[in-house]
Design a protein around this motif. Structure first.
Motif, PDB file in Angstrom:
ATOM      1  N   VAL A 169       1.348  -1.118  -0.283  1.00  0.00           N
ATOM      2  CA  VAL A 169       0.169   0.291  -0.292  1.00  0.00           C
ATOM      3  C   VAL A 169       0.472   1.003   0.201  1.00  0.00           C
ATOM      4  N   LEU A 170       1.758   1.257   0.951  1.00  0.00           N
ATOM      5  CA  LEU A 170       2.717   2.226   0.691  1.00  0.00           C
ATOM      6  C   LEU A 170       3.313   2.855   0.226  1.00  0.00           C
ATOM      7  N   ARG A 171       3.265   1.528  -0.888  1.00  0.00           N
ATOM      8  CA  ARG A 171       4.459   1.266  -2.171  1.00  0.00           C
ATOM      9  C   ARG A 171       3.855   2.471  -3.565  1.00  0.00           C
ATOM     10  N   GLU A 172       2.804   1.711  -3.356  1.00  0.00           N
ATOM     11  CA  GLU A 172       1.196   2.176  -4.340  1.00  0.00           C
ATOM     12  C   GLU A 172       1.861   3.441  -5.406  1.00  0.00           C
ATOM     13  N   LEU A 173       2.164   4.604  -4.369  1.00  0.00           N
ATOM     14  CA  LEU A 173       2.457   5.966  -4.789  1.00  0.00           C
ATOM     15  C   LEU A 173       3.723   6.206  -5.062  1.00  0.00           C
ATOM     16  N   SER A 174       4.331   5.985  -4.803  1.00  0.00           N
ATOM     17  CA  SER A 174       5.466   6.079  -5.234  1.00  0.00           C
ATOM     18  C   SER A 174       5.795   5.149  -6.091  1.00  0.00           C
ATOM     19  N   THR A 175       5.509   3.779  -7.351  1.00  0.00           N
ATOM     20  CA  THR A 175       5.615   3.586  -7.390  1.00  0.00           C
ATOM     21  C   THR A 175       4.529   4.051  -9.482  1.00  0.00           C
TER      22      THR A 175
END
Length: 813
Positions: free
Chosen positions: A275-281
């Protein structure tokens, strides 16, 4: 030494429990005279046994303690609950503070000493569990330090997992994400019930709350960015099936963080991480657990068409202080987004606009560009992208291809002029081949530009590695500022995915309690003006001190591979080094066996064998004890070749010195080199005063051997090179200062050490056991005259330690 790559699975954080218990191990209690910095404990030293005359303990003593030592020694090791405890030693943290760390499985500990409980090993390492940590250390000055962790609040929502099946199957995570992004765009407000899901790019989709369905099929159309060179882009259709799989137990995670459960719920942690990687991806270029972007910091050129991108590592971790987000800075090499002609000029290091390329130039270009994405620049705003598959063997002006059903031939130059009004200027250069190899598709180099954001996965040369290291080296304050700036830029409080799942991230670095351990007293030779030393802030020097065991060098030679170093300069340097060795406590012959030999770097093997045989002739068959080698500052593979030949072929101890140090002749540099030479010759520079006073817990009481092991893997781009396993072990006791090492090659990128313990069938002796551990145990016995009664094993990976322990026990038995 080769640059060691960081493993993706390695921990990048240190976390402390804020409230330390008021318990103290008896083995930690040191006499005040040894810790207060006023002076060494001379009286204890005089009363203790000489370190070379220590007798082995009685059988009763060894039996009473078992393999683990005293029961009271358990207070400085972390364990999980288990009815069958085992001994585990962890890789020490190379820091001033004795910090309590968190491992990949959620356990916490300081990794300082072994559990002393009697060991019982189950048949499988998977069934091993660890006893709870009984206490915390108290030695040292307490202080508050900052850790690169940002505390997170647990979501109060149900997290659900759904299986995703995409047909036809797609290998690329990027394409998978594009398909899912299109699905969410089309169906979020309808079929998805306003849910904003997080996707791992493969087979799993996660939501905060349930979707309106248990199973559903979707049809998604996606434009193919990498299509044929002619005609419109092709639209591909995919069938996406989403099916409910499981519900994450957040209550389990909360109990684990509160210390009420021993097993970490990896599924829940994985969901939070995704979840916390989704936007950074979506914002950055994801590589492993890290994200990179030229917007984070201005890229720095590495040479040969490469540049370094700054990025950050991110991972959610359970700690003693709660859930936290671990952030650290990272750097990686990317292909510079240049026009292809400019890239080729940098790669070859010459002007390519007016010169014809040689066959070796074409091979180098083809190797560098194969698989690289390029975009065309000759069609105005239409920037089609293609992947390079090869390079033509002919120049552009000679290239023709069939048109009109293969009835006529047309040149590439004519085609681009007629079709696009584009005049090819540099017709002497080859064309790029793109798309399918079976059907020839040609693009002129001058009409192509490298697409931004492509990581360079091949091996870097020495110059590029040096440039990359300069970029990555930062002072703690600068690193802290970059980490804080990254957290602010990521704006987790405004992250739509974090909000959807109810995750809140602090913007402040975690403050944790630590202890600065007292420095140990060091013992030097009695003939020196200073017989002992207490390091200050981790530093000390050799002024007025002599090595405690200085070795003798009678037969040595020098070989000079640097053209800029004249023979007189080399001779002066060798004289100064010989004097420094003598001053430091060694017996060093001031005259070499033969005059200094000058040699060319490209003839290293011939030169080394010449020096070796000439020296043997001069000394009437006696071998050289030491070879000094003067190398150019930029020596490429010379250093590695020299070490390989000396150590595996000729059997000579060597010491290399760079040209810049030969000209400077710094006293500090000469002192450091003399220390290296003494250790290589088998001497000791210093020993711990506590060691020869027999006051080191879990080491001094009974004969103890200390092992260390690690595996170095090939660099990115090296697909066939073996991994190198190394194991070292102490060869003296109670000093534990001398170490012997063994190295072996094993399967590519295998972390488990293959030759640690092995068995084979001998026609005469039957089943025979051996391996690196056994060899080092035998070496210890030969060096000390006694068997080790305790083994301490340091390993870089936690799970490997468990297997190592089982194997060691079987060897010892």
């Amino acid at each position: 030494m080769p640059i060691r790559q960081m493993k993706d699975s390695s921990e990048q954080h240190l976390v402390i429990k804020t409230h330390l218990q008021n318990t103290m191990n008896q083995s930690q209690k040191q006499p005040k005279t040894a810790q207060n910095g006023k002076g060494p404990p001379h009286q204890e030293l005089q009363n203790s046994k000489p370190h070379n005359q220590t007798s082995p303990p009685t059988k009763n003593r060894g039996r009473r303690r078992g393999r683990g030592g005293r029961k009271s020694d358990q207070n400085d090791v972390f364990m999980r609950p288990s009815s069958r405890p085992c001994t585990v030693a962890h890789k020490p943290v190379n820091q001033v503070c004795d910090l309590v760390g968190s491992n990949a499985n959620g356990a916490v500990g300081n990794g300082r000493s072994l559990c002393a409980t009697e060991m019982g090993f189950p048949t499988s390492s998977k069934s091993l569990s660890f006893a709870p940590r009984p206490g915390y250390g108290q030695v040292g000055t307490k202080c508050i330090v900052k850790a690169n962790h940002f505390f997170a609040e647990l979501p109060d929502k149900d997290l659900n997992q759904y299986d995703v099946t995409i047909t036809p199957e797609v290998a690329s995570r990027t394409v998978n994400r594009a398909i899912m992004a299109e699905l969410v765009r089309l169906y979020k407000e309808s079929d998805l019930g306003m849910r904003l899901p997080a996707y791992d790019g493969r087979k799993s989709l996660y939501t905060a709350g349930e979707l309106p369905f248990v199973w559903k099929e979707f049809k998604i159309k996606l434009v193919d960015e990498l299509d044929g060179i002619n005609g419109p882009k092709r639209v591909r259709e995919y069938k996406v099936v989403i099916k409910f799989a499981a519900r994450a137990n957040m209550h389990h995670l909360g109990q684990f963080l509160a210390g009420k459960r021993a097993d970490a719920p990896q599924e829940a942690l994985q969901i939070l991480d995704i979840v916390l990687r989704e936007l950074s991806t979506k914002r950055y270029c994801p590589i492993g657990r890290s994200f990179f972007s030229p917007s984070i910091r201005t890229p720095q050129r590495l040479g040969d068409g490469l540049e370094s991108w700054c990025g950050f590592y991110q991972s959610i971790r359970p700690t003693q202080m709660g859930l936290s987000l671990n952030i650290d800075m990272a750097s990686a090499a990317f292909i510079e987004p240049l026009p292809v002609i400019e890239f080729v000029a940098q790669l070859l290091g010459k002007d390519v606009l007016s010169r014809t390329l040689s066959d070796s130039d074409r091979v180098k270009i083809k190797k560098a560009l194969r698989g690289v994405k390029v975009e065309v620049t000759h069609r105005g705003t239409v920037r089609r992208k293609y992947r390079v598959s090869g390079l033509t063997s002919q120049p552009t002006r000679e290239l023709v291809f069939p048109v009109d059903d293969n009835s006529t031939m047309k040149s590439v130059v004519e085609y681009f002029q007629e079709m696009y009004g584009f005049t090819i200027q540099h017709t002497h250069l080859p064309c790029l081949q793109v798309g399918n190899q079976k059907k020839a598709n040609y693009l002129p180099m001058e009409a192509c530009k490298i697409v931004e954001g492509q990581r360079y996965t091949k091996r870097l040369n020495e110059r590029q590695i040096t440039a990359l290291l300069k970029v990555t080296c930062q002072r703690p304050r600068d690193r802290e500022n970059d980490i804080l700036q990254t957290v602010q830029q990521n704006a987790y409080d405004q992250d739509l995915y974090a909000k959807e799942f109810g995750i809140k991230i602090s913007e402040k670095l975690a403050s944790v309690e630590a202890r600065i351990l007292p420095a140990p007293w060091l013992k030097y030779h009695e003939n020196g003006k200073e017989k002992d030393c207490l390091p200050q802030v981790g530093q000390w020097n050799m002024m007025n001190k002599k090595m405690i065991n200085g070795m003798t060098v009678s037969r040595w030679a020098c070989i000079n591979f640097s053209r800029s170093v004249q023979e007189s300069v080399a001779r002066g340097f060798c004289n100064e080094l010989a004097q420094m060795c003598q001053v430091s406590g060694m017996e060093f012959n001031p005259e070499p066996v033969i005059p200094i030999h000058n040699a060319r770097p490209d003839q290293v093997e011939k030169a080394l064998k010449h020096v070796y045989h000439s020296s043997m002739s001069k000394t009437k068959g006696k071998e050289l004890e030491l070879l000094l080698a003067i190398l150019p500052d930029n020596n490429g593979s010379l250093y590695g070749d020299l070490k390989r030949i000396c150590e595996t072929d000729l059997g000579i101890i060597s010491q290399c010195c760079l040209t810049k140090h030969v000209f400077k002749i710094s006293k500090q540099y000469l002192a450091n080199v003399s220390l290296k030479i003494n250790v290589k010759m088998g001497g000791r520079n210093t020993v711990l005063l506590d060691a020869i006073s027999c006051r080191i817990p879990l080491v001094s009481d009974i004969p103890t051997i200390i092992f260390g092991a690690d595996v170095t893997h090939p660099e990115n781009g090296e697909d066939s090179s073996p991994s190198i396993a190394a194991v070292v072990a102490s060869q003296d006791w109670p000093e534990v200062t001398k170490y012997a090492g063994l190295v072996c090659a094993q399967a590519h990128r295998q972390e488990l050490i293959q030759d640690l313990y092995k068995t084979w069938h001998d026609p005469v002796r039957g089943t025979v056991s051996g391996g690196m551990i056994r060899d080092l145990l035998i070496s210890f016995r030969k060096a000390t005259g006694q068997k080790p009664l305790r083994i301490i094993f340091y390993r870089s990976l936690f799970l490997s330690v468990l297997r190592v322990k089982v194997e060691i026990i079987s060897i010892c038995v």
